[in-house]
Design a protein around this motif. Sequence first.
Motif, PDB file in Angstrom:
ATOM      1  N   GLU A 264       1.666   6.609  -7.074  1.00 17.05           N
ATOM      2  CA  GLU A 264       0.675   7.639  -7.422  1.00 17.05           C
ATOM      3  C   GLU A 264       1.368   8.993  -7.595  1.00 17.05           C
ATOM      4  O   GLU A 264       1.058   9.765  -8.507  1.00 17.05           O
TER       5      GLU A 264
ATOM      6  N   GLU B 144      -4.134  -4.586 -16.586  1.00 14.64           N
ATOM      7  CA  GLU B 144      -3.686  -5.800 -15.918  1.00 14.64           C
ATOM      8  C   GLU B 144      -3.339  -6.931 -16.886  1.00 14.64           C
ATOM      9  O   GLU B 144      -2.613  -7.860 -16.541  1.00 14.64           O
TER      10      GLU B 144
ATOM     11  N   ASN C  89       2.274   1.689  -3.406  1.00 14.37           N
ATOM     12  CA  ASN C  89       1.261   2.226  -4.334  1.00 14.37           C
ATOM     13  C   ASN C  89       1.104   3.739  -4.196  1.00 14.37           C
ATOM     14  O   ASN C  89       0.934   4.464  -5.174  1.00 14.37           O
TER      15      ASN C  89
ATOM     16  N   ASP D 278      -4.982  -2.252  -6.309  1.00 18.73           N
ATOM     17  CA  ASP D 278      -6.115  -1.559  -5.704  1.00 18.73           C
ATOM     18  C   ASP D 278      -6.087  -1.761  -4.199  1.00 18.73           C
ATOM     19  O   ASP D 278      -5.170  -2.369  -3.647  1.00 18.73           O
ATOM     20  N   GLU D 279      -7.138  -1.264  -3.511  1.00 20.33           N
ATOM     21  CA  GLU D 279      -7.140  -1.308  -2.047  1.00 20.33           C
ATOM     22  C   GLU D 279      -7.205  -2.736  -1.504  1.00 20.33           C
ATOM     23  O   GLU D 279      -6.851  -2.994  -0.353  1.00 20.33           O
ATOM     24  N   ASN D 280      -7.620  -3.706  -2.334  1.00 24.81           N
ATOM     25  CA  ASN D 280      -7.689  -5.110  -1.906  1.00 24.81           C
ATOM     26  C   ASN D 280      -6.441  -5.891  -2.280  1.00 24.81           C
ATOM     27  O   ASN D 280      -6.378  -7.112  -2.077  1.00 24.81           O
TER      28      ASN D 280
ATOM     29  N   LYS E  51      -4.029  -3.855 -10.778  1.00 23.91           N
ATOM     30  CA  LYS E  51      -4.863  -2.880 -11.473  1.00 23.91           C
ATOM     31  C   LYS E  51      -4.207  -2.391 -12.767  1.00 23.91           C
ATOM     32  O   LYS E  51      -4.844  -2.335 -13.823  1.00 23.91           O
TER      33      LYS E  51
ATOM     34  N   GLN F 251       0.831  -1.204   0.000  1.00 24.55           N
ATOM     35  CA  GLN F 251       0.000   0.000   0.000  1.00 24.55           C
ATOM     36  C   GLN F 251       0.874   1.266   0.000  1.00 24.55           C
ATOM     37  O   GLN F 251       0.579   2.239  -0.699  1.00 24.55           O
TER      38      GLN F 251
ATOM     39  N   ASN G 126      -5.326  -6.303  -5.332  1.00 19.80           N
ATOM     40  CA  ASN G 126      -5.457  -6.914  -6.655  1.00 19.80           C
ATOM     41  C   ASN G 126      -4.771  -6.038  -7.716  1.00 19.80           C
ATOM     42  O   ASN G 126      -4.754  -4.813  -7.615  1.00 19.80           O
TER      43      ASN G 126
END
Length: 843
Positions: A506, A524, A502, A602-604, A608, A499, A606
Amino acid sequence: MSQNKKIDSLLKAYNKVNHDTDKINLLINKIGLEFELINADSAIHYYNKAFNLATDIDNKYLKAKSLQQIGFVNLSKGNFSEALNYFLKSNEEFLSISETTKKSNEMEKAHCSCLSSIGIIYSNLGIYNKAIDFFQQSLIKNEKINDLRGISVVYNNLGLVHFYQKNYDNAIEYFKKSIALKEKLLTENKDDNKLKKGIADTYNNIGMVYENLNDKENALYYYNEALKDYELINYTKGIGLSHNNIGLIYEKLNDMESAELHYKKSLEIKLMIGDKSSISSIYANFSSLYLAKAKSATISSAEKDKCCKESVNYGLKSLELAEQINAIPLISVASDHLKNVYKEMGNYTKAFIYSEKFIETKDSLFNADKTKAITEMETKYQTEKKQQEIELLNKDKALQNEEIKKQAIIKNSFIIGFGLILLIAIIIYRNFRQKRKANIILSQKNTEIEQQKEEILSQSELLSETNSQLLTRNTEIEQQKEEILAQRDELETSNLKLQTLNAELEKLSIVASETDNSVVIANEQGTIEWVNAGFRKLYGYTLEQFIKEKGSNLIKASSNEHFLECMMECICDKKSVNYITETFNSSGKKLVIQTTLTPILDENGNLKKFVAIDADITKLKEAEEQIRKEQEKSEALLLNILPVKTATELKETGKATPHYYKKASVLFTDFKGFTMSCEKLTPVELVEKLHSYFVKFDEITSKYKLEKIKTIGDAYMCAGGIPEEDDSHIEKIVKAALEIQQYMEERKIEDEKYEKDVWQLRLGIHTGEIIAGVVGKKKFAYDVWGDTVNTASRMESSGEPGKVNISESTYEFIKNQFTFTKRGMIEAKNKGKISMYFVDGIV
């Protein structure tokens, strides 16, 4: 083949026997035993046949023997519940033999064996108190009849109990006592296969003890002893077990070839028997073995790939068999092996799949143990309920006793008041009968209650043992849960790191359009969605032009043949990967590109997007290549001046330590006619001619691995036996000297032909102690010092042109390898008289 002939002979003998007792004895003591060695199911068939015949003639002893033998076969197959059932039935038959019946030693021995077998099964089930009880019963009976064979069996079994309880010293002591008794018996019964099997079994047990003590050498010794004895009696199950045990020890010793050989032999036997559980376990051993080979630092990349594929192959075979028989522990082991080997291969997708399967099987084992615990608690509840019912019965009994007392009081009152009335007497008589009837009923109830109490006490003991085992298993389950929770904590920590990564990506995307580096964003599946201005500047393509020529997907468009592996690593590890690619821009210019491929999650967690950042490092690589070439030139120049060992020491430490050599040889040469040539030739001509000679000398000394030291004017100096000591260096330096003089003779003929000045060469060699090395800080030069150098110089100056002059020291080392002319004692400057020899040629 000989085994089959023996069985055929016994079956023919059986068909000829008429008496049932003789038939039963032949089935139990001969035919069944022979079949045990080759086919367990056939052995059980003939023992059942013996039991049916014994039942027909009501012979309790032979019935007990037949049941006992069936128990033995089931025990050897690992069917503990079946084996225990047959041994307990056999024990009942032995106990039912009347006490008035005179029991032979043979009967007592058979009963002792049965008791020991029951103890063995309880030991394997972990119920050690019952195991010890039955072993003690057997030991007492065996000692009473002085049965050494039976005592040896009990010693072996007591050793096993101590082994299971980790009392290893006591276990070894009992095992060795057992072997000593069996070997004593074997001297009197050399063809007794049961004794031989018993010794082999006990050797195997000692091997297990040493393996648990991590004493691999002793474990290997005793497993091999067991294997030898099993092979002598052709006991296939034991042979298979021994090969597997030996293979495990060799794998622990890192002797993979020996481990593989024994696993293969074990597998052949298990396949023949059809034991799926053992086969799955051996396949798992092979998988572990090939994975260990793949991790070895000594094998090539191709061999590593081959080992990984073999590990996967055996892991999948093990898993398939384990799933067929629903053996969850074996499924767990196979999944763990597959997870590890796919991780080693870099196939993180499959590694993740089998990691999930491994965790699932761990959960299944946990749930199975939990179900067992619930079942045992339900049993405990039913036992307590039964106990409450017994207490209620006891209360009813107390009330009935009170009622009886009241009736007694009424009886006495009627006797006092109406003693003479007949009616009262009749009533009293009837009350007496009711009392008697009530007492009988109460007595029966008391008996029933006592029986129920005994049953409950027995169940309580069993429940206590079961609860103890459950507590142990619960501890193991808690440990497994802690391991799983630890793995989950690691995953959560990894997710937190991802996280954070990520968030950083960004921020980087904001400046992507402004950087000189190429930035590509893909979805993906790897389909390119966007490129920055740096991409167009670096490659000379717009996005549309690039897609038209190279394709829209990163996998197809990349020039790196390992791109797919990098992409999979990026997906599995969920972190950036770096790789370097050689490619061309739209103008055909060669580029060296360093790419950083980063997954956007992503937040889970996975996948992206993908972000590929390309940096042009062409100039950097060119500069690195130029530096590498210059370094190679410098290295070559340094090695041309100094020996490799000395040059390496100088580079690493900045200095070179001089070394002492006890035995080295020094060679000097000097030209005759050089001074006259100096007057006739120009300096350039003189140096060119001198150079041509020294180049040839260099070739010859290099051929014989001699170390050139230096040239001084027209003198040439080299040495043998340095910087690396070489026992054959004296022979080599003399051969080199002869070859140099041969070259001088060839040059002489050529120079005379063209009427040029002829040079001749004096050459001397001496062998002795020297110091060699580099001194000073500037203009490094490798040199030698010592009296040996001075003596070698005198050998040259005292020699004759065209000859190889050597000292007596050198002569003593090579006097049997060359032919010589002894010169005697020759006066040498500052040395006095020295014994010298001319070398004429090779023997």
